[in-house]
Design a protein around this motif. Structure first.
Motif, PDB file in Angstrom:
ATOM      1  N   UNK A 168      14.091   3.691   1.979  1.00 18.90           N
ATOM      2  CA  UNK A 168      14.118   2.338   2.624  1.00 18.90           C
ATOM      3  C   UNK A 168      13.126   1.884   3.562  1.00 18.90           C
ATOM      4  N   UNK A 169      12.795   0.486   3.927  1.00 16.96           N
ATOM      5  CA  UNK A 169      11.768   0.144   4.527  1.00 16.96           C
ATOM      6  C   UNK A 169      12.472  -0.138   6.004  1.00 16.96           C
ATOM      7  N   UNK A 170      11.856   0.355   6.905  1.00 21.08           N
ATOM      8  CA  UNK A 170      12.136  -0.073   8.297  1.00 21.08           C
ATOM      9  C   UNK A 170      10.602  -0.483   9.062  1.00 21.08           C
ATOM     10  N   UNK A 171      10.471  -1.801   9.419  1.00 22.42           N
ATOM     11  CA  UNK A 171       9.469  -2.411  10.090  1.00 22.42           C
ATOM     12  C   UNK A 171       8.186  -2.020   9.586  1.00 22.42           C
ATOM     13  N   UNK A 172       8.259  -1.963   8.260  1.00 22.42           N
ATOM     14  CA  UNK A 172       7.018  -2.090   7.419  1.00 22.42           C
ATOM     15  C   UNK A 172       6.575  -0.416   7.131  1.00 22.42           C
ATOM     16  N   UNK A 173       7.430   0.665   7.513  1.00 15.84           N
ATOM     17  CA  UNK A 173       7.243   1.783   7.301  1.00 15.84           C
ATOM     18  C   UNK A 173       8.549   2.402   6.329  1.00 15.84           C
ATOM     19  N   UNK A 174       8.222   3.390   5.303  1.00 14.27           N
ATOM     20  CA  UNK A 174       9.182   3.557   4.359  1.00 14.27           C
ATOM     21  C   UNK A 174       9.439   5.035   4.970  1.00 14.27           C
TER      22      UNK A 174
ATOM     23  N   UNK B  18      18.194 -10.229   1.054  1.00 14.20           N
ATOM     24  CA  UNK B  18      19.090  -9.764   2.171  1.00 14.20           C
ATOM     25  C   UNK B  18      17.907  -9.226   3.105  1.00 14.20           C
ATOM     26  N   UNK B  19      18.270  -9.054   4.476  1.00 17.35           N
ATOM     27  CA  UNK B  19      17.521  -8.563   5.319  1.00 17.35           C
ATOM     28  C   UNK B  19      17.458  -6.951   5.195  1.00 17.35           C
ATOM     29  N   UNK B  20      18.230  -6.494   4.293  1.00 14.11           N
ATOM     30  CA  UNK B  20      18.217  -4.872   4.183  1.00 14.11           C
ATOM     31  C   UNK B  20      16.699  -4.539   3.534  1.00 14.11           C
ATOM     32  N   UNK B  21      16.164  -5.435   2.720  1.00  8.12           N
ATOM     33  CA  UNK B  21      14.872  -5.193   2.154  1.00  8.12           C
ATOM     34  C   UNK B  21      14.883  -4.194   1.033  1.00  8.12           C
ATOM     35  N   UNK B  22      13.729  -3.705   0.495  1.00  6.21           N
ATOM     36  CA  UNK B  22      13.482  -3.240  -0.811  1.00  6.21           C
ATOM     37  C   UNK B  22      13.930  -1.747  -0.603  1.00  6.21           C
ATOM     38  N   UNK B  23      14.625  -1.287  -1.877  1.00  3.84           N
ATOM     39  CA  UNK B  23      14.823   0.192  -2.067  1.00  3.84           C
ATOM     40  C   UNK B  23      14.036   0.554  -3.160  1.00  3.84           C
TER      41      UNK B  23
ATOM     42  N   UNK C  93       0.791  -1.012   0.066  1.00  2.00           N
ATOM     43  CA  UNK C  93       0.099  -0.113   0.197  1.00  2.00           C
ATOM     44  C   UNK C  93       0.816   1.285  -0.005  1.00  2.00           C
ATOM     45  N   UNK C  94       0.451   2.398  -0.394  1.00  2.00           N
ATOM     46  CA  UNK C  94       0.919   3.757  -0.512  1.00  2.00           C
ATOM     47  C   UNK C  94       2.065   4.063  -1.554  1.00  2.00           C
ATOM     48  N   UNK C  95       2.481   2.935  -2.290  1.00  2.00           N
ATOM     49  CA  UNK C  95       3.572   3.283  -3.338  1.00  2.00           C
ATOM     50  C   UNK C  95       3.043   3.686  -4.415  1.00  2.00           C
ATOM     51  N   UNK C  96       2.877   4.901  -4.662  1.00  2.41           N
ATOM     52  CA  UNK C  96       2.226   5.084  -6.022  1.00  2.41           C
ATOM     53  C   UNK C  96       3.126   6.148  -6.884  1.00  2.41           C
ATOM     54  N   UNK C  97       4.380   6.485  -6.477  1.00  6.00           N
ATOM     55  CA  UNK C  97       5.182   7.394  -7.019  1.00  6.00           C
ATOM     56  C   UNK C  97       6.607   6.922  -7.343  1.00  6.00           C
ATOM     57  N   UNK C  98       6.800   5.694  -7.419  1.00  9.75           N
ATOM     58  CA  UNK C  98       8.063   5.031  -7.635  1.00  9.75           C
ATOM     59  C   UNK C  98       8.677   5.020  -9.116  1.00  9.75           C
ATOM     60  N   UNK C  99       9.711   5.249  -9.245  1.00 14.63           N
ATOM     61  CA  UNK C  99      10.368   5.449 -10.569  1.00 14.63           C
ATOM     62  C   UNK C  99      11.108   4.322 -10.967  1.00 14.63           C
ATOM     63  N   UNK C 100      11.867   3.709  -9.755  1.00 17.00           N
ATOM     64  CA  UNK C 100      12.741   2.575  -9.788  1.00 17.00           C
ATOM     65  C   UNK C 100      12.524   1.729  -8.528  1.00 17.00           C
ATOM     66  N   UNK C 101      12.971   0.185  -8.672  1.00 16.67           N
ATOM     67  CA  UNK C 101      13.063  -0.258  -7.358  1.00 16.67           C
ATOM     68  C   UNK C 101      14.261  -1.097  -7.504  1.00 16.67           C
ATOM     69  N   UNK C 102      14.789  -1.637  -6.241  1.00 16.71           N
ATOM     70  CA  UNK C 102      15.944  -2.301  -6.024  1.00 16.71           C
ATOM     71  C   UNK C 102      15.683  -3.490  -5.079  1.00 16.71           C
ATOM     72  N   UNK C 103      15.714  -4.574  -5.286  1.00 19.58           N
ATOM     73  CA  UNK C 103      15.919  -5.628  -4.354  1.00 19.58           C
ATOM     74  C   UNK C 103      16.834  -6.683  -4.258  1.00 19.58           C
ATOM     75  N   UNK C 104      17.147  -7.235  -3.111  1.00 15.22           N
ATOM     76  CA  UNK C 104      17.971  -8.301  -2.830  1.00 15.22           C
ATOM     77  C   UNK C 104      17.538  -9.569  -2.032  1.00 15.22           C
TER      78      UNK C 104
END
Length: 576
Positions: free
Chosen positions: A556-562, A541-546, A528-539
């Motif tokens: 970046x994501x921290x405990x479900x909040x960007x 890893x525990x670092x999560x989505x960028x 939810x809430x991500x409507x203005x994304x131009x690019x994503x990066x994922x791995x």
């Protein structure tokens, strides 16, 4: 879930009275609420006790009772014994619950009879149950989402046996309400050995098995070998003809090993093969257990000598990188941006995509849309990939740079510098939008477009002895219901993060499972809430989505909040 010398539990239907089963979660009280990308399955076990027919029950209640008995089967020691009590003797003998498994949106319920139906005077009656299919499960436990929900109806013919109604005719197969699917089926990753010299590099393949037989089902599927979409990328180490020698596999108490009893063929495996086989089964049993589950292999009743080995699971090790003001930066172990130590001058380029190898080099950028350049080579000849509409590149752990190559093939530039074409006839007539190689280098996710729409497919990579790709296995289609996908990146062992865009240019970010998504009952879900994304990066890893927003904010994501990380960012990439 193959049926060989034993009876296994298949799928289930459900009653509305159990439709409310679920779980609760805390929601952040500040900032935008966005779902975590972790691909975990709570693996909760739920035991239901089946109830037999009530004397004198009317036809609709007989069907409803049958559905209730079936929903209890996968967690009940009686399995389908009680469900068959609702059938006539002939129907009980011929009904095959394993023939068709459909995951449906709503709990199936019998239609009411038309007004004026003479129930008391009839000797036979038809009862119809309707539902909407959103996914299917095959006999091997492979989960496939439906591209579009489909209406299905099941007809039950009931006949009076003495004074009691019983089901005399019914369709083979069963229905699984989506809300109960994860309570009845356990998401289980099978681990196969990679092709090549490193047998202890493991490739995951997600399946779903009934919870009261999942260990047995998992070992049977490991014995059956890799699925078609991993042919040539993964292999089986079991000697040909090896079967289970016991109809059960019991969980051991405490830290005691689980005994896996196999047929005599296992004795022909080498010591190294036995060790790798035990490690594969241990990795399969350990997931979701919160501990390492040791495994003992037996030839019938004789315990085999097995040495401990270290296995390698897919993981993104190298830190994420981003491009800002023509300079490269990396995100350090504390999550802080630091300038990259590689001197790179991108002033003469028009960077539109960034990729880095899991081995740290090469680092490549797409220059405009028609050239891919290795920017980690300084002062040396560097072959480029040139051509129209090149897909954003992906660099695998062997240093091979992947991109699109028109129809029917992909283009790959190995570290040796001699470009190769990787054929993929199943891409014929489709424009490749995105390629992403998994961390272990055995799987590739491809997004392609045709007039009929976009499609996300995953396939095993076939390599030669020099680790150069020479072909792809037949593909597995994932994320069927997700429209407008532009980009797919590996964000979990068997999970992809997807960037979508609708006709109005509004973006969305989804997670989807290769073989279903653990923790979501198999289904793809939108963050939810991500409507203005131009690019994503994922791995992986525990670092999560960028993500990079249209305004250039790297979040970046921290405990479900960007949370914002850096402003005015052009591109971002995890290795791969």
């Amino acid at each position: 879930m193959r049926r060989t010398t034993r009876v296994v539990v298949a799928a289930v239907a459900a009653l509305a009275c159990v439709a409310g089963l679920g779980a609760c979660a805390q929601i952040p009280t500040s900032g935008p609420v966005r779902v975590s990308t972790a691909d975990q399955d709570p693996q909760a076990d739920l035991a239901l006790l089946p109830q037999g027919p009530t004397p004198g029950a009317e036809p609709n209640f007989i069907v409803q009772g049958f559905l209730g008995a079936v929903v209890a089967a996968p967690t009940s020691p009686k399995e389908y014994q009680t469900a068959r009590e609702f059938l006539t003797e002939d129907a009980a003998e011929t009904w095959d619950p394993y023939a068709s498994v459909r995951v449906v949106r709503e709990p199936p319920m019998p239609d009411p009879f038309e007004t004026g139906t003479d129930i008391e005077g009839a000797e036979t009656l038809d009862v119809v149950v309707r539902a909407t299919t959103i996914a299917t499960l095959d006999t091997a436990g492979a989960y496939t989402e439906a591209a579009e929900p489909g209406k299905v109806s099941y007809q039950f013919t009931l006949t009076k046996v003495g004074e009691e109604w019983r089901i005399s005719v019914l369709d083979n197969g069963v229905l699984v309400p989506a809300n109960l699917f994860p309570t009845q089926f356990r998401a289980t990753r099978l681990y196969f050995s990679a092709e090549g010299e490193d047998a202890n590099s493991l490739i995951p393949d997600l399946r779903w098995f009934p919870r009261n037989s999942w260990r047995l089902d998992a070992v049977e599927e490991l014995l059956a070998g890799p699925p078609e979409w991993l042919q040539g990328a993964a292999r089986s180490l079991f000697p040909e003809g090896t079967q289970l020698a016991s109809p059960t596999i019991q969980e051991a108490d405490g830290d005691e090993p689980v005994a896996v009893r196999l047929s005599e063929q296992i004795s022909s495996a080498t010591g190294a093969q036995r060790s790798s086989i035990a490690a594969q089964i241990s990795a399969t049993f350990s997931e979701g257990a919160g501990r390492t589950v040791p495994v003992d292999l037996y030839n019938g009743t004789s315990r085999l000598a097995v040495d401990a080995v270290n296995v390698k699971l897919p993981a993104t090790i190298v830190q994420a990188m981003f491009l800002k003001d023509d300079q490269l930066y990396r995100i350090d172990e504390d999550g802080r941006p630091v300038e990259h130590d590689l001197p790179v001058d991108l002033a003469t380029l028009d960077p539109t995509a960034l990729a880095v190898s899991p081995a740290t080099k090469p680092i490549v950028v797409r220059d405009g849309t028609d050239r891919i350049v290795n920017v980690s080579v300084d002062g040396e000849d560097r072959p480029d990939i040139e051509g129209p509409d090149l897909a954003a590149p992906s660099v695998d752990k062997f240093g091979n740079t992947w991109t699109s190559g028109g129809t029917n093939d992909l283009r790959v530039l190995p570290a040796s510098g001699t470009e190769v074409t990787v054929p993929a006839e199943w891409l014929g007539g489709r424009k490749v939008l995105s390629v992403s190689v998994s961390p272990e280098g055995a799987r590739i996710a491809i997004v392609s477009h045709a007039p009929s729409g976009t499609q996300v497919q995953v396939a095993g990579i076939v390599r030669n002895d020099d680790d150069v790709p020479v072909g792809l296995a037949p593909p597995l289609t994932v994320a069927g219901p997700v429209d407008g996908v532009e980009e797919a990146r590996w964000s979990g062992l068997t999970t992809l993060s997807l960037l979508t865009r609708d006709r109005d240019g509004v973006s969305g970010v989804w997670t989807a499972g290769v073989g279903g998504q653990p923790g979501a009952g198999g289904q793809s879900r939108q963050l939810p809430g991500l409507t203005d994304v131009q690019q994503l990066a994922a791995g992986v890893t525990d670092r999560g989505l960028l993500v990079v927003t249209k305004d250039g904010d790297l979040e970046h994501e921290e405990t479900g909040v960007w949370q914002p990380l850096v402003e005015d960012v052009d591109l971002v990439a995890y290795p791969g």
